[in-house]
Design a protein around this motif. Structure first.
Motif, mmCIF file in Angstrom:
data_model
loop_
_atom_site.group_PDB
_atom_site.id
_atom_site.type_symbol
_atom_site.label_atom_id
_atom_site.label_comp_id
_atom_site.label_asym_id
_atom_site.label_seq_id
_atom_site.Cartn_x
_atom_site.Cartn_y
_atom_site.Cartn_z
ATOM 1 N N ASN A 109 5.044 14.464 -5.402
ATOM 2 C CA ASN A 109 5.180 13.324 -6.304
ATOM 3 C C ASN A 109 6.349 12.459 -5.849
ATOM 4 O O ASN A 109 7.416 12.981 -5.471
ATOM 5 N N ILE A 110 6.148 11.139 -5.872
ATOM 6 C CA ILE A 110 7.181 10.194 -5.459
ATOM 7 C C ILE A 110 7.620 9.399 -6.672
ATOM 8 O O ILE A 110 6.789 8.791 -7.363
ATOM 9 N N SER A 111 8.917 9.406 -6.945
ATOM 10 C CA SER A 111 9.451 8.654 -8.080
ATOM 11 C C SER A 111 9.353 7.161 -7.794
ATOM 12 O O SER A 111 9.840 6.698 -6.747
ATOM 13 N N PRO A 112 8.732 6.379 -8.695
ATOM 14 C CA PRO A 112 8.622 4.926 -8.446
ATOM 15 C C PRO A 112 9.968 4.218 -8.485
ATOM 16 O O PRO A 112 10.122 3.148 -7.911
ATOM 17 N N GLU A 113 10.960 4.801 -9.159
ATOM 18 C CA GLU A 113 12.271 4.155 -9.263
ATOM 19 C C GLU A 113 13.144 4.484 -8.057
ATOM 20 O O GLU A 113 13.677 3.599 -7.396
ATOM 21 N N GLN A 170 -6.061 1.553 -5.961
ATOM 22 C CA GLN A 170 -4.666 1.188 -6.170
ATOM 23 C C GLN A 170 -4.568 -0.245 -6.680
ATOM 24 O O GLN A 170 -5.363 -1.105 -6.281
ATOM 25 N N PRO A 171 -3.609 -0.529 -7.569
ATOM 26 C CA PRO A 171 -3.484 -1.895 -8.120
ATOM 27 C C PRO A 171 -3.347 -2.962 -7.043
ATOM 28 O O PRO A 171 -3.934 -4.044 -7.159
ATOM 29 N N ALA A 172 -2.580 -2.671 -5.990
ATOM 30 C CA ALA A 172 -2.386 -3.671 -4.933
ATOM 31 C C ALA A 172 -3.703 -3.974 -4.229
ATOM 32 O O ALA A 172 -3.962 -5.123 -3.845
ATOM 33 N N ALA A 173 -4.560 -2.967 -4.052
ATOM 34 C CA ALA A 173 -5.851 -3.191 -3.396
ATOM 35 C C ALA A 173 -6.773 -4.033 -4.276
ATOM 36 O O ALA A 173 -7.524 -4.872 -3.781
ATOM 37 N N LYS A 174 -6.718 -3.801 -5.591
ATOM 38 C CA LYS A 174 -7.534 -4.603 -6.503
ATOM 39 C C LYS A 174 -7.090 -6.069 -6.501
ATOM 40 O O LYS A 174 -7.925 -6.977 -6.555
ATOM 41 N N ALA A 177 0.826 -1.214 0.000
ATOM 42 C CA ALA A 177 0.000 0.000 0.000
ATOM 43 C C ALA A 177 0.854 1.256 0.000
ATOM 44 O O ALA A 177 1.959 1.283 0.563
ATOM 45 N N ARG A 178 0.343 2.294 -0.613
ATOM 46 C CA ARG A 178 0.999 3.594 -0.575
ATOM 47 C C ARG A 178 -0.055 4.660 -0.255
ATOM 48 O O ARG A 178 -1.225 4.528 -0.608
ATOM 49 N N ARG A 179 0.390 5.681 0.416
ATOM 50 C CA ARG A 179 -0.525 6.740 0.817
ATOM 51 C C ARG A 179 -0.976 7.548 -0.394
ATOM 52 O O ARG A 179 -0.203 7.803 -1.330
ATOM 53 N N ALA A 180 -2.239 7.938 -0.358
ATOM 54 C CA ALA A 180 -2.749 8.776 -1.442
ATOM 55 C C ALA A 180 -2.063 10.136 -1.398
ATOM 56 O O ALA A 180 -1.914 10.737 -0.328
#
Length: 425
Positions: free
Chosen positions: A54-58, A340-344, A31-34
């Motif tokens: 904004n948080i860089s995914p890399e 979020q994809p992880a929640a789905k 999970a990540r915070r909105a």
């Protein structure tokens, strides 16, 4: 027979515990915070302004963008200059602080005096509370409020008691005095809502707001040891609005200017402000506020008030002037946790989940949630795979009926439980 019953018990216990720990571990890992923007309103004519993160995914580095409602980006110094009542210390240091805004003289002392905020979260409303209340002495002759030596307790039958924490005994004389005050004020028991701020570190004491069984709101104070209980509608500027109000939650908010006295949520979920010397009721112009799930915040400065309503998937901002007239409104969608994809994926992996602590409540409870409809398809695949596994191991397929039911209902949690608990042939 006993061995089979024992194994069924172990299977159910294992699956039950896994239905708690596996979704929890998945949430912690994925999970990540909105990324909700920090919203401000410019009193110099630039409308709503946003600080976006904004948080860089890399690299996971955080970058900050300063934008307006149209999406235009600004440098930090230019952004701060559009918000002089927020960044006044920096502008004073830079020599860029305006002397007046819209004809109003601006001084640091006036900015600090008129700055206040209020935040209301679901867990702050639905939380355990000890039914012992602090009644401050408002006319003690001291410069500051002092904590009293007793606490008030109100019974449903109309009896008011004061307790001494040192002796753990009821104070009969003071209890009788307050019980009589409630009777003389025609207070209808039981109490349906109550709000107070039991902290002596405040500029003054607003007292205790108490709603009776008819929904009428009373204000309780103590002066020179004597109770003062009065119906607010009898002295307020808009008595009809007060008589129609049915409070569910009351939050006292004493500030030096006494502009805001209390925040009230009625039985329909509508939020209200109690303002000024005449106890004027202000209906906050927000859309579909749900106090059980939504967060509400109010930030005030010398010239305006900003109301923020954050829902699971949206953010609403309303700018008001000093008279609480709407100046501007902004709404935008935000990514909810369920989007979020992880929640789905979690909805597919875990058809049944439960937990004890919810972010919208201060109580422990037993909360459950079911997964997506397509999780049943995954359960069927896992069940088929388990049957093939047993057949390859030459186990008795008919003896594993409890495991089949557990996997069909619990999915991955049921499968892991079936693999962990030794089989009885």
């Amino acid at each position: 027979m006993t061995k089979h019953l024992a194994r069924i018990f172990l299977l159910l216990s294992a699956a039950f515990l896994l239905a708690y720990y596996l979704p929890f571990a998945w949430h912690v890992l994925t999970a990540r915070r909105a990324r909700v923007p920090f919203v401000q309103y410019s009193d110099t004519g630039h409308g709503f302004l946003f600080t976006r993160y904004n948080i860089s995914p890399e690299t996971r580095d955080v970058s900050i963008r300063y934008t307006d409602a149209a999406g235009r980006a600004y440098e930090r110094d230019a952004f701060e200059q559009m918000l002089p009542l927020t960044y006044f210390m920096q502008l004073e240091k830079n020599g860029a602080m305006p002397k007046t805004i819209n004809g109003v003289k601006i001084t640091p002392s006036a900015i600090r005096r008129e700055m206040w905020s209020l935040r209301v979260r679901p867990d702050s409303l639905d939380t355990p509370a000890v039914p012992l209340y602090t009644v401050f002495e408002t006319d003690s002759g001291r410069a500051r409020l002092e904590m009293p030596d007793d606490y008030m307790r109100i019974h449903k039958n109309g009896r008011v008691e004061f307790l001494s924490p040192k002796t753990n005994k009821v104070l009969p004389e003071k209890s009788a005095l307050y019980t009589e005050a409630f009777a003389n004020a025609q207070f209808a028991f039981p109490v349906t809502a109550l709000g107070s701020k039991p902290n002596p570190r405040k500029s003054y004491d607003e007292g205790i707001y108490i709603a009776d069984a008819n929904g009428q709101l009373f204000r309780l104070l103590q002066a020179k040891g004597m109770p003062r209980l009065a119906r607010i509608a009898d002295t307020a500027a808009d008595p009809d609005a007060w008589r129609a109000l049915r409070p569910r939650h009351i939050i006292i908010n004493e500030i030096e200017t006494r502009e805001l006295r209390a925040f009230i949520i009625d039985d329909t979920g509508q939020p209200w402000l109690v303002t000024g010397k005449d106890y004027r009721l202000i209906k906050l112009p927000v859309t579909n506020y749900n106090p059980t799930t939504d967060s509400l915040a109010i930030r005030a400065n010398l010239l305006s008030r900003l109301v923020l309503l954050q829902k699971e998937d949206s953010l609403e901002a309303v700018a008001l002037d000093r008279n609480y007239t709407v100046l501007d409104r902004h709404e935008e969608k935000i990514e909810s946790r369920d989007q979020q994809p992880a929640a789905k994926i979690a909805k597919i992996l875990f058809p049944l989940r439960w937990w004890l602590v919810d972010s919208d409540s201060g109580y422990f409870g037993f909360y459950t949630k079911t997964g997506a409809a397509c999780s049943l398809a995954l359960n069927a695949i896992l069940l088929l795979g388990y049957i093939i596994f047993l057949k390859l191991r030459r186990h008795n397929l008919r003896a594993q009926l409890p495991e089949y039911a557990l996997i069909a209902i619990g999915g991955l949690c049921g499968l892991i439980a079936a693999l962990l608990v030794p089989r009885v042939e």
